[in-house]
Design an enzyme around this catalytic site. Structure first.
Site, PDB file in Angstrom:
ATOM      1  N   HIS A 307       0.737  -1.295   0.007  1.00  0.00           N
ATOM      2  CA  HIS A 307      -0.082   0.058   0.144  1.00  0.00           C
ATOM      3  C   HIS A 307       0.919   1.398   0.158  1.00  0.00           C
ATOM      4  O   HIS A 307       1.760   1.172   0.728  1.00  0.00           O
ATOM      5  CB  HIS A 307      -0.916   0.140   1.097  1.00  0.00           C
ATOM      6  CG  HIS A 307      -1.973   1.013   1.205  1.00  0.00           C
ATOM      7  ND1 HIS A 307      -2.065   2.295   1.485  1.00  0.00           N
ATOM      8  CD2 HIS A 307      -3.353   0.747   0.715  1.00  0.00           C
ATOM      9  CE1 HIS A 307      -2.921   2.862   1.109  1.00  0.00           C
ATOM     10  NE2 HIS A 307      -3.824   1.993   0.594  1.00  0.00           N
ATOM     11  N   ASP A 364      -7.856  -5.522  -0.037  1.00  0.00           N
ATOM     12  CA  ASP A 364      -8.385  -6.162  -1.055  1.00  0.00           C
ATOM     13  C   ASP A 364      -8.060  -7.739  -0.834  1.00  0.00           C
ATOM     14  O   ASP A 364      -8.570  -8.556  -1.686  1.00  0.00           O
ATOM     15  CB  ASP A 364      -7.959  -5.717  -2.309  1.00  0.00           C
ATOM     16  CG  ASP A 364      -8.418  -4.311  -2.790  1.00  0.00           C
ATOM     17  OD1 ASP A 364      -9.684  -4.211  -2.577  1.00  0.00           O
ATOM     18  OD2 ASP A 364      -7.688  -3.574  -3.062  1.00  0.00           O
TER      19      ASP A 364
END
Ligand code: CMC
Length: 428
Positions: A307, A364
């Protein structure tokens, strides 16, 4: 703080202001730098650039903290629900019972789509991706409500309570209308006594508006996924939405842009990509180790990992990991790819490649497994992310409309050809 930073370039020193946020984040305000020095700053991918001051969401990526309007995501996940959290994200405070009732009433009254929007959804090419249909559906929705969609900031703000409820309500109807159309089916009427997610699930999968047969665990799992996606400060799609809004565009156009930005596999499309990756690993008879090796060699990416902001466990992934176990158990579904996901996580978290780069599971990684267990087709997963993110996009549209003064317009460093004369076609 004023004039607290000095930037020295060659022999010249430039005084710059420092801005401090309420959580002690600090920024050097370079807005006067070009005027003073003719220099701009350069930050490919904006990894070190603050584009705005915002009061919606706080993230501390090093510590793995996420808060909406000051409330910790874990508290909201335990105690709130998607619609209440949507109100909080958009309006900045938890609603009173009365405010929440009014908000829900507004959302529920808009569940049905105008016929011309239904026709526009049906008219999309049959191979259009559901994200493309959602973006197109939002633009058509604006056309069907021209008085909510004027591109006059004051007028659009005056009816924002209505247009926000309309959009929150109908993003799910647009998604379900397209899904049922491809199956040659109609969408059951919304049930005014059922919850937001109950209604959505019966629009997607039910035979009529009764949603009694949908287990509470399924409804709660979907509600949690939406809540966890409600906002995430200046990510790619939200920044896109804000950029469009900064030019004075209405919420429908701004959110349609946000949907398009979310679509890509490095952003919201990662939830689809994770399932594809897990299936590939499963079908190849790999226990995950071969895939991890190829990710380390840069041949592929471990989707659902890494991320831009979190250099720690994404707090949303932590919540979803345990929700995933609960949901699958409640549904009585066993998922071979869940086993693979767990093994991949375990291996990656002790592998120096991932450890050194601080790559952890993101939101996700587990959401797709739950969505698959709930029965959603894989190519709709990113649409579900978009439905969850809708209140966040609306909150940022509102923030820009209320406080934004300037159109967003970054500069660039030109690296192209110098001036050259045009040559006639026959001489090329
Ligand atoms: N698998 C393998 N290596 C990775 C991964 C990954 N998933 N993510 C980053 N790296 C490596 C990358 O190759 C680079 O290595 P090196 O320093 O040797 O060149 C290093 O880690 C830094 O990567 P980066 O691309 O500079 O990091 P970024 O901050 O630009 O990218 C990201 C962030 C999310 C795009 C990236 O981690 C990624 O592509 N992840 C997979 C896609 C994904 O799961 N996206 C969903 C993000 S969360 C939901 C959302 O906000 O949309």
């Amino acid at each position: 703080m004023e004039n607290d930073a000095t930037l020295t370039i060659g022999e010249n020193a430039y005084a710059l202001n420092i801005i401090e946020g309420t959580e002690s984040e600090k920024a050097v305000d370079i807005s006067s730098l070009r005027k003073q020095s003719k220099f701009i700053t350069f930050d490919d991918g904006y990894g070190n650039t603050g584009s705005c001051e915002s009061s919606v969401t706080f993230i501390d990526g090093d510590k793995g903290i996420l808060r909406y309007r000051g409330f910790d995501i874990a508290d909201l996940a335990t105690s709130s629900n998607f619609l209440e959290t949507s109100y909080l994200v958009i309006y900045g405070e938890l609603p009173s019972a009365n405010e929440l009732d009014l908000f829900k009433e507004r959302v529920y009254k808009f569940a049905k789509l105008p016929d011309e929007v239904i026709s526009a959804i049906h008219a999309q090419p049959k191979n259009s991706h559901p994200m493309g249909v959602l973006a197109a559906g939002l633009q058509s929705l604006g056309g069907a409500y021209p008085h909510y969609c004027t591109n006059d900031r004051k007028a659009d703000l005056d009816c924002f309570d209505e247009s926000a409820a309309l959009i929150i309500s109908t993003v799910r109807t647009i998604a379900a209308t397209r899904h049922r159309f491809l199956l040659n089916e109609g969408v059951p009427e919304s049930n005014p006594t059922a919850s937001y997610c109950q209604n959505f699930l019966s629009m997607m999968f039910g035979n009529d508006s009764s949603s009694e047969d949908i287990p509470a665990s399924v409804i709660n799992a979907l509600d949690l996924i939406f809540l966890l996606h409600a906002d995430h400060e200046q990510n790619c799609s939200t920044s896109t939405c804000r950029m469009i809004a900064s030019g004075g565009a209405n919420p429908f156009a701004s959110l349609a842009g946000g949907v398009s930005a979310l679509w890509g596999p490095l952003h919201g499309g990662a939830n689809m990509a994770v399932i594809k990756m897990l299936n590939q690993i499963h079908d190849a008879g790999d226990d995950g180790s071969r895939f991890i090796e190829s990710a380390k060699q840069g041949k592929t990416r471990l989707m659902g990992f890494g991320h831009r902001v979190y250099r720690n466990y994404d707090p949303r992934a932590k919540i979803l990991k345990s929700a995933c176990d609960d949901a699958l158990e409640a549904l009585g579904v066993s998922s071979p790819i869940l086993e693979i996901a767990r093994r991949l996580e375990e291996e990656a978290l002790k592998d120096p490649y991932f450890v050194e780069r601080k790559l952890y599971p993101n939101v996700d990684f587990y959401s797709g497994i739950i969505l698959q267990a709930l029965g959603f087709p894989t190519d709709m997963f990113t649409v579900l992310f978009a439905i969850g993110r809708t209140p966040g996009w609306l909150a940022h549209w509102k923030e820009i409309a209320e406080t934004g003064k300037k159109i967003h317009r970054p500069r660039q460093i030109y690296q192209g050809s110098p001036l050259r004369p045009y040559s006639a076609l026959e001489k090329r």
